[in-house]
Scaffold this active site. Structure first.
Site, PDB file in Angstrom:
ATOM      1  N   HIS A  88       5.055  -5.029 -36.109  1.00 16.74           N
ATOM      2  CA  HIS A  88       6.256  -5.752 -36.538  1.00 16.74           C
ATOM      3  C   HIS A  88       5.918  -6.312 -37.911  1.00 16.74           C
ATOM      4  O   HIS A  88       5.230  -7.320 -38.039  1.00 16.74           O
ATOM      5  CB  HIS A  88       6.610  -6.867 -35.553  1.00 16.74           C
ATOM      6  CG  HIS A  88       7.862  -7.589 -35.937  1.00 16.74           C
ATOM      7  ND1 HIS A  88       8.978  -7.617 -35.139  1.00 16.74           N
ATOM      8  CD2 HIS A  88       8.196  -8.286 -37.050  1.00 16.74           C
ATOM      9  CE1 HIS A  88       9.942  -8.296 -35.749  1.00 16.74           C
ATOM     10  NE2 HIS A  88       9.481  -8.721 -36.905  1.00 16.74           N
ATOM     11  N   ASP A 112      14.650  -0.512 -30.064  1.00 20.99           N
ATOM     12  CA  ASP A 112      14.278  -1.932 -30.055  1.00 20.99           C
ATOM     13  C   ASP A 112      15.225  -2.703 -29.120  1.00 20.99           C
ATOM     14  O   ASP A 112      15.695  -3.794 -29.459  1.00 20.99           O
ATOM     15  CB  ASP A 112      14.283  -2.538 -31.464  1.00 20.99           C
ATOM     16  CG  ASP A 112      13.538  -3.871 -31.524  1.00 20.99           C
ATOM     17  OD1 ASP A 112      12.996  -4.293 -30.490  1.00 20.99           O
ATOM     18  OD2 ASP A 112      13.505  -4.480 -32.610  1.00 20.99           O
ATOM     19  N   HIS A 135      12.287  -3.726 -24.893  1.00 19.01           N
ATOM     20  CA  HIS A 135      11.840  -5.008 -24.312  1.00 19.01           C
ATOM     21  C   HIS A 135      12.559  -5.160 -22.974  1.00 19.01           C
ATOM     22  O   HIS A 135      13.723  -5.570 -22.956  1.00 19.01           O
ATOM     23  CB  HIS A 135      12.212  -6.173 -25.222  1.00 19.01           C
ATOM     24  CG  HIS A 135      11.609  -6.092 -26.602  1.00 19.01           C
ATOM     25  ND1 HIS A 135      10.445  -6.743 -26.943  1.00 19.01           N
ATOM     26  CD2 HIS A 135      12.006  -5.434 -27.724  1.00 19.01           C
ATOM     27  CE1 HIS A 135      10.155  -6.495 -28.218  1.00 19.01           C
ATOM     28  NE2 HIS A 135      11.090  -5.705 -28.718  1.00 19.01           N
ATOM     29  N   PHE A 136      11.902  -4.793 -21.887  1.00 21.18           N
ATOM     30  CA  PHE A 136      12.568  -4.858 -20.575  1.00 21.18           C
ATOM     31  C   PHE A 136      12.368  -6.208 -19.879  1.00 21.18           C
ATOM     32  O   PHE A 136      12.807  -6.399 -18.750  1.00 21.18           O
ATOM     33  CB  PHE A 136      12.144  -3.680 -19.688  1.00 21.18           C
ATOM     34  CG  PHE A 136      12.944  -2.408 -19.946  1.00 21.18           C
ATOM     35  CD1 PHE A 136      13.910  -2.359 -20.942  1.00 21.18           C
ATOM     36  CD2 PHE A 136      12.736  -1.269 -19.181  1.00 21.18           C
ATOM     37  CE1 PHE A 136      14.657  -1.196 -21.180  1.00 21.18           C
ATOM     38  CE2 PHE A 136      13.483  -0.104 -19.401  1.00 21.18           C
ATOM     39  CZ  PHE A 136      14.435  -0.067 -20.395  1.00 21.18           C
ATOM     40  N   ARG A 137      11.666  -7.139 -20.556  1.00 26.63           N
ATOM     41  CA  ARG A 137      11.678  -8.556 -20.156  1.00 26.63           C
ATOM     42  C   ARG A 137      10.983  -8.895 -18.855  1.00 26.63           C
ATOM     43  O   ARG A 137      11.132 -10.017 -18.364  1.00 26.63           O
ATOM     44  CB  ARG A 137      13.128  -9.092 -20.070  1.00 26.63           C
ATOM     45  CG  ARG A 137      13.984  -8.848 -21.304  1.00 26.63           C
ATOM     46  CD  ARG A 137      13.383  -9.446 -22.534  1.00 26.63           C
ATOM     47  NE  ARG A 137      14.321  -9.495 -23.658  1.00 26.63           N
ATOM     48  CZ  ARG A 137      13.939  -9.646 -24.914  1.00 26.63           C
ATOM     49  NH1 ARG A 137      12.646  -9.769 -25.211  1.00 26.63           N
ATOM     50  NH2 ARG A 137      14.821  -9.696 -25.876  1.00 26.63           N
ATOM     51  N   HIS A 197      19.462 -10.161 -24.709  1.00 22.22           N
ATOM     52  CA  HIS A 197      19.550 -11.607 -24.439  1.00 22.22           C
ATOM     53  C   HIS A 197      20.904 -11.820 -23.787  1.00 22.22           C
ATOM     54  O   HIS A 197      21.838 -11.051 -24.026  1.00 22.22           O
ATOM     55  CB  HIS A 197      19.471 -12.406 -25.744  1.00 22.22           C
ATOM     56  CG  HIS A 197      18.177 -12.239 -26.476  1.00 22.22           C
ATOM     57  ND1 HIS A 197      17.010 -12.850 -26.069  1.00 22.22           N
ATOM     58  CD2 HIS A 197      17.861 -11.526 -27.576  1.00 22.22           C
ATOM     59  CE1 HIS A 197      16.028 -12.506 -26.907  1.00 22.22           C
ATOM     60  NE2 HIS A 197      16.523 -11.704 -27.826  1.00 22.22           N
ATOM     61  N   ASN A 211       5.820  -8.672 -25.470  1.00 28.00           N
ATOM     62  CA  ASN A 211       6.207 -10.087 -25.616  1.00 28.00           C
ATOM     63  C   ASN A 211       6.972 -10.603 -24.401  1.00 28.00           C
ATOM     64  O   ASN A 211       8.057 -11.147 -24.506  1.00 28.00           O
ATOM     65  CB  ASN A 211       7.020 -10.301 -26.909  1.00 28.00           C
ATOM     66  CG  ASN A 211       8.287  -9.470 -26.960  1.00 28.00           C
ATOM     67  OD1 ASN A 211       8.414  -8.476 -26.256  1.00 28.00           O
ATOM     68  ND2 ASN A 211       9.237  -9.877 -27.786  1.00 28.00           N
ATOM     69  N   HIS A 223      10.769  -0.528 -36.758  1.00 27.88           N
ATOM     70  CA  HIS A 223      12.082  -0.960 -37.259  1.00 27.88           C
ATOM     71  C   HIS A 223      12.148  -1.292 -38.759  1.00 27.88           C
ATOM     72  O   HIS A 223      12.400  -2.425 -39.144  1.00 27.88           O
ATOM     73  CB  HIS A 223      12.622  -2.147 -36.448  1.00 27.88           C
ATOM     74  CG  HIS A 223      11.611  -3.205 -36.061  1.00 27.88           C
ATOM     75  ND1 HIS A 223      10.784  -3.821 -36.961  1.00 27.88           N
ATOM     76  CD2 HIS A 223      11.321  -3.750 -34.856  1.00 27.88           C
ATOM     77  CE1 HIS A 223      10.034  -4.693 -36.313  1.00 27.88           C
ATOM     78  NE2 HIS A 223      10.339  -4.671 -35.040  1.00 27.88           N
TER      79      HIS A 223
HETATM   80  O1  DOR Z   1      15.191  -9.062 -32.814  1.00 24.46           O
HETATM   81  C1  DOR Z   1      14.135  -8.998 -32.193  1.00 24.46           C
HETATM   82  N1  DOR Z   1      14.099  -9.179 -30.865  1.00 24.46           N
HETATM   83  N2  DOR Z   1      13.008  -8.745 -32.847  1.00 24.46           N
HETATM   84  C2  DOR Z   1      11.805  -8.827 -32.258  1.00 24.46           C
HETATM   85  O2  DOR Z   1      10.820  -8.640 -32.916  1.00 24.46           O
HETATM   86  C3  DOR Z   1      11.695  -9.199 -30.839  1.00 24.46           C
HETATM   87  C4  DOR Z   1      12.925  -8.891 -30.109  1.00 24.46           C
HETATM   88  C5  DOR Z   1      12.971  -9.558 -28.760  1.00 24.46           C
HETATM   89  O3  DOR Z   1      12.025  -9.396 -27.992  1.00 24.46           O
HETATM   90  O4  DOR Z   1      13.970 -10.211 -28.455  1.00 24.46           O
HETATM   91 ZN    ZN Z   2      10.954  -5.114 -30.709  1.00 24.28          ZN
END
Ligand code: DOR
Ligand code: ZN
Length: 424
Positions: free
Chosen positions: A176, A290, A60-62, A294, A92, A223
């Site tokens: 997921h 994964d 997830h490179f945001r 944050h 996402n 996962h």
């Molecule tokens: O822990 C998680 N973080 N599970 C996810 O399904 C999404 C991911 C996130 O994008 O932070």
């Molecule tokens: Zn993920």
């Protein structure tokens, strides 16, 4: 003797064993492997080991929308230092990657900033135009439970047509798998509470449901976290299965607090050990990080409000190589799960030292270990759940024939490429 643009020489991991060899590279691809080769340029790594670079098929490179946590520049720099030459990014983001336009825009941003190659997942949601995204997406992602982002599907019935389109596209459906209807929403103050809210049953139920509803799809269960769902997942006839480093190395008894809060959760020691054993026995198809960064400020919130997810793209391969060094895992198992199988499953010609494959290589010295320290990592988030763990970080990383990292220093031009859009 034939001469290539570049020759990489060292103890190379070819067909499951090390041999002193030269790898001849033209146009970023491996074109020859032999005891001796001539090249216009030469990188001689002496007695160091040359392995295929890893493909991290779940990050997830945001970008776009949450670039205070990470972006393709910082995420790919972290990947590079962790020996990952290709990342597959999840949808996402903000906006979510659920239209052809969002895919196009993310691909442009990634191409301009990424140091490593990338592929982009598109989201399955009710009403999305799967066919318009199928040509550009490396795969599709289905969220069966609420987590970071807004991509939870109301029910599998609500995406019946979309799943049929995914099946027609022939692309992988990454899932997921947690059943939202079984998810408890009790207040949580600890990793143990979090685990009780999202049980192994919740995972198993989702796997059962999606295996039925998306029978025609190439399912990839992301996962896997619980020993209860393990036999079910590994017993699916056509589905492939992914495990993360955190689920095989960490459990709810670690004093990580919110930093250990992830979905699906860290569970008991017995869960962790069962997953480790299954991984060691080569029963998982892939390992992916994964990588879900944050910020520290976000993780400092009260447990219930802190977001789920931890970084991992930079530590996955080095920590696994340490396990090889310690003889807890076979190198062949690690290379298969981090390099070869992700390439096969997602149709990417990387992950092997063989002719016709991209020249994506890492150079390691198993005698030179180094502890993981957040201060030395490149993710924007600035922390790691693996602080202090021993690891074997790569000495050099080559992406499509270009030396991108050498002795800890970034080199080379930014030339990350979309593995789907590029012509091979
Ligand atoms: O822990 C998680 N973080 N599970 C996810 O399904 C999404 C991911 C996130 O994008 O932070
Ligand atoms: Zn993920």
């Amino acid at each position: 003797m034939r001469s290539t643009e570049l020759v990489v020489e060292g103890e190379c991991y070819i067909s499951g064993r090390f041999e002193r060899a030269c790898i001849g590279i033209d146009g970023g691809k491996i074109v020859a492997i032999a005891r001796n080769l001539e090249g216009e340029r030469r990188l001689d790594f002496g007695s160091r080991k040359v392995l295929p670079a890893a493909i991290d098929s779940h990050v997830h490179f945001r970008e776009p929308g949450m670039t205070h946590k990470e972006d393709f520049g910082t995420g790919s720099l972290a990947a590079l230092h962790g020996g990952v030459s290709c990342v597959l990014d999840m949808p996402n983001t903000v906006p979510p990657t659920s239209t052809a336009r969002a895919l196009e825009e993310k691909a442009e941003a990634a191409a301009s900033r990424s140091l490593v190659d990338f592929g982009l997942f598109a989201a399955v949601r009710p009403g999305v135009d799967i066919a318009s995204m199928a040509g550009r997406a490396v795969g599709f992602k289905l969220y069966m439970a609420g987590t970071t982002g807004d991509l939870l599907v109301p029910s599998l019935a609500s995406v019946e047509e979309e799943l049929a389109e995914v099946a027609r596209s022939g692309k992988v459906l990454a899932v997921h798998a947690e059943d939202e209807s079984l998810r408890r929403k009790e207040p949580a103050e600890s990793l143990d509470d979090h685990m009780r809210n999202r049980t192994g049953d919740c995972e198993a139920s989702a796997v059962r449901k999606v295996a039925k509803a998306a029978e025609a799809c190439r399912l990839h269960i992301c996962h896997v976290s619980s020993r209860d769902s393990l036999p079910l997942v590994l017993g699916q006839p056509r589905a492939t299965a992914e495990v993360t480093p955190h689920h095989i190395l960490l459990d709810r008894d670690r004093p990580l607090g919110t930093y250990g809060k992830v979905n699906p959760p860290l569970r008991t020691r017995a869960d962790r050990q069962a997953l480790f054993l299954a991984f060691k026995e080569g029963r998982f198809d892939t390992m992916a990080s994964d990588h879900a960064p944050h910020t520290i400020d976000e993780k400092k919130e009260d447990f219930d409000f802190a977001p789920s997810g931890m970084p991992g793209v930079e530590t996955m391969f080095p920590v696994m190589l340490q396990h090889v060094r310690d003889r807890h895992l076979a190198l062949a198992t690690v290379v298969k799960a981090l390099c070869e199988r992700p390439g096969e499953i997602f149709g990417i010609r990387k992950g092997r030292i063989d002719t016709g494959y991209d020249a994506d290589l890492v150079v390691v010295d198993f005698m030179e270990g180094r502890e993981v320290r957040a201060d030395n990592l490149y993710s924007k988030c600035g922390w790691t759940a693996y602080e202090g763990m021993p690891a074997v970080f790569p000495k050099a990383v080559i992406v499509r024939g270009e030396l991108m990292m050498n002795d800890g220093e970034q080199e080379g031009e930014r030339h990350g490429r979309d593995v789907v859009a590029s012509d091979g």
